[in-house]
Design an enzyme around this catalytic site. Sequence first.
Site, PDB file in Angstrom:
ATOM      1  N   LYS A  10       0.913  -1.437  -0.069  1.00 58.14           N
ATOM      2  CA  LYS A  10       0.063  -0.050   0.068  1.00 58.14           C
ATOM      3  C   LYS A  10       0.883   1.395  -0.079  1.00 58.14           C
ATOM      4  CE  LYS A  10      -4.431   1.148   0.437  1.00 58.14           C
ATOM      5  NZ  LYS A  10      -5.621   0.262  -0.114  1.00 58.14           N
TER       6      LYS A  10
ATOM      7  N   LYS B 170     -20.382   4.097  -4.943  1.00 54.74           N
ATOM      8  CA  LYS B 170     -20.416   3.385  -6.118  1.00 54.74           C
ATOM      9  C   LYS B 170     -20.498   1.779  -5.887  1.00 54.74           C
ATOM     10  CE  LYS B 170     -16.251   5.036  -5.995  1.00 54.74           C
ATOM     11  NZ  LYS B 170     -16.368   6.295  -5.142  1.00 54.74           N
TER      12      LYS B 170
ATOM     13  N   GLY C 295     -22.331   0.463  -3.180  1.00 55.22           N
ATOM     14  CA  GLY C 295     -23.798  -0.042  -2.749  1.00 55.22           C
ATOM     15  C   GLY C 295     -24.742   0.143  -3.765  1.00 55.22           C
TER      16      GLY C 295
HETATM   17  N1  NAD Z   1     -14.839   0.917  -4.649  1.00 54.30           N
HETATM   18  C1  NAD Z   1     -14.382  -0.285  -4.670  1.00 54.30           C
HETATM   19  O1  NAD Z   1     -13.897  -1.072  -5.692  1.00 54.30           O
HETATM   20  C2  NAD Z   1     -13.908  -0.805  -3.300  1.00 54.30           C
HETATM   21  C3  NAD Z   1     -13.519  -1.940  -2.950  1.00 54.30           C
HETATM   22  C4  NAD Z   1     -13.199  -2.605  -1.889  1.00 54.30           C
HETATM   23  C5  NAD Z   1     -13.762  -2.042  -0.626  1.00 54.30           C
HETATM   24  N2  NAD Z   1     -14.531  -0.765  -0.932  1.00 54.30           N
HETATM   25  C6  NAD Z   1     -14.977  -0.221   0.504  1.00 54.30           C
HETATM   26  O2  NAD Z   1     -16.438  -0.053   0.042  1.00 54.30           O
HETATM   27  C7  NAD Z   1     -16.799   1.221   0.944  1.00 54.30           C
HETATM   28  C8  NAD Z   1     -17.682   1.951  -0.191  1.00 54.30           C
HETATM   29  O3  NAD Z   1     -16.853   2.411  -1.450  1.00 54.30           O
HETATM   30  P1  NAD Z   1     -17.357   3.013  -2.190  1.00 54.30           P
HETATM   31  O4  NAD Z   1     -16.327   3.040  -3.522  1.00 54.30           O
HETATM   32  O5  NAD Z   1     -18.831   2.925  -2.819  1.00 54.30           O
HETATM   33  O6  NAD Z   1     -17.553   4.656  -1.885  1.00 54.30           O
HETATM   34  P2  NAD Z   1     -18.421   5.871  -1.973  1.00 54.30           P
HETATM   35  O7  NAD Z   1     -17.424   6.760  -1.530  1.00 54.30           O
HETATM   36  O8  NAD Z   1     -18.516   6.099  -3.645  1.00 54.30           O
HETATM   37  O9  NAD Z   1     -19.617   5.569  -1.224  1.00 54.30           O
HETATM   38  C9  NAD Z   1     -19.854   5.607   0.222  1.00 54.30           C
HETATM   39  C10 NAD Z   1     -21.349   5.866   0.369  1.00 54.30           C
HETATM   40  O10 NAD Z   1     -21.493   5.875   1.649  1.00 54.30           O
HETATM   41  C11 NAD Z   1     -22.364   6.988   2.210  1.00 54.30           C
HETATM   42  N3  NAD Z   1     -22.159   7.158   3.639  1.00 54.30           N
HETATM   43  C12 NAD Z   1     -21.495   7.738   4.445  1.00 54.30           C
HETATM   44  N4  NAD Z   1     -21.422   7.724   5.631  1.00 54.30           N
HETATM   45  C13 NAD Z   1     -22.829   6.852   5.798  1.00 54.30           C
HETATM   46  C14 NAD Z   1     -23.715   6.364   6.978  1.00 54.30           C
HETATM   47  N5  NAD Z   1     -23.276   6.720   7.930  1.00 54.30           N
HETATM   48  N6  NAD Z   1     -24.549   5.581   6.541  1.00 54.30           N
HETATM   49  C15 NAD Z   1     -24.778   5.226   5.441  1.00 54.30           C
HETATM   50  N7  NAD Z   1     -24.404   5.629   4.211  1.00 54.30           N
HETATM   51  C16 NAD Z   1     -23.269   6.589   4.775  1.00 54.30           C
HETATM   52  C17 NAD Z   1     -21.770   7.992   1.205  1.00 54.30           C
HETATM   53  O11 NAD Z   1     -22.916   9.095   1.375  1.00 54.30           O
HETATM   54  C18 NAD Z   1     -21.541   7.430   0.008  1.00 54.30           C
HETATM   55  O12 NAD Z   1     -22.814   7.602  -0.904  1.00 54.30           O
HETATM   56  C19 NAD Z   1     -15.773   1.641   1.516  1.00 54.30           C
HETATM   57  O13 NAD Z   1     -15.593   1.219   2.715  1.00 54.30           O
HETATM   58  C20 NAD Z   1     -14.574   1.136   0.537  1.00 54.30           C
HETATM   59  O14 NAD Z   1     -13.523   1.407   1.271  1.00 54.30           O
HETATM   60  C21 NAD Z   1     -14.665  -0.393  -2.067  1.00 54.30           C
END
Ligand code: NAD
Length: 370
Positions: A92, A195, A197
Amino acid sequence: MADVITAPLPELDPDGVFARRSGHEQVVYCQDESSGLRAIIAVYSTALGPALGGTRFYPYRDETAALGDVLRLSRAMAYKSAVAGLDLGGGKAVIIGDPARVKTEALLRAYGRFVQALGGRYVTACDIGTTERDMDVVARESQYVTGRSREAGGAGDSSELTAYGVVQAMLAAAEHAWGEADLTGRRIGVEGVGKVGRRLVGHLVEAGASVLVADPDRASVSAVLARYPQVTAAADEHALRRAEIDLYAPCALGGCLDESTVSELHAEIVCGGANNQLATERAQKLLSDRRILYIPDYVANAGGLIQVADEIGGFAFGRAKARAARIFDTTRAVLGRAGADGIPPAVAADRLAQQRMSEIAALRSIHLTA
Ligand SMILES: NC(=O)c1ccc[n+]([C@@H]2O[C@H](COP(=O)([O-])OP(=O)(O)OC[C@H]3O[C@@H](n4cnc5c(N)ncnc54)[C@H](O)[C@@H]3O)[C@@H](O)[C@H]2O)c1
């Protein structure tokens, strides 16, 4: 926040010097005065192959905080790759600073030159604060970059296979808990419709589940409801957790599982895309005590890593998706090991990862002539 990996890292030395006992192979400080770059690259393990892991660009309060984060995150990447069956180690990088203020082409390219200087021991990708477009820029100085944009021949937005992989883990969890790998009619609460969810919601609707969502970002919720009118929105994340749902899918921030949130849960299964879900070790114990099946986050969300890893050999979406489908079998294996050893699934996943790293590293004792 506690790490998902169950063995704790030793404390950092009080003066911020790298803790020798952390088990990392290599930690590199990178500095370029003209572009203002200050970065740390950590290689936890190359036992299985080059250390892949994203670049986090974040305004850390100081170098000690940045070092602690990069040591923890690089180790987590090694475990994630190992359990996902990839021929990759774990690494990382962190760039210190506010990306909105200090990110420039020169800084990213300076960073790329440090990545290149490691000769392929570390391969970088996106993380918080960096984008596919940034990786395109880093790639102008280094061949050891993944997660580039599709236009540049890269794997693109990794949330696509992250969400797909989470569904595979959910199906395996459903089979374990309810006897059938089927989500039809199950009530699933998705916390966070960013992204990952929102893509997950699409898969779940397609699978015949009844979906409840929560996100403080009203626009994101509205977009999901407009696309899938059968989905309902909870007032907030507390209401979502307290709702009569069968499965809780955290897809927002890390650290979402602590004693208070676990006490709120009605769900029988927790399986989501968020990283570092367990905030405390006691949360894990409470999940076990309450007989809530927790699918370790790095097992469920490995699809994104699988997507960007595929770029190393020339990206082919079909191949990456087929590999992400195997998250079903991996989840089964983790649950099988947990049952056999009488341990929580998070500990079982750690043990499987450690076992694979040590078994494959041991193969190097077989001498190959050049
Ligand atoms: N994008 C990837 O490929 C990927 C891969 C592995 C893990 N992750 C993990 O998945 C999670 C989401 O990633 P993402 O890329 O969708 O991020 P993102 O920033 O696109 O989405 C996160 C969402 O969570 C919402 N949020 C923030 N606080 C909240 C709460 N208390 N309750 C409900 N919703 C809340 C935000 O408003 C946002 O819409 C992160 O923990 C990230 O580390 C993402």
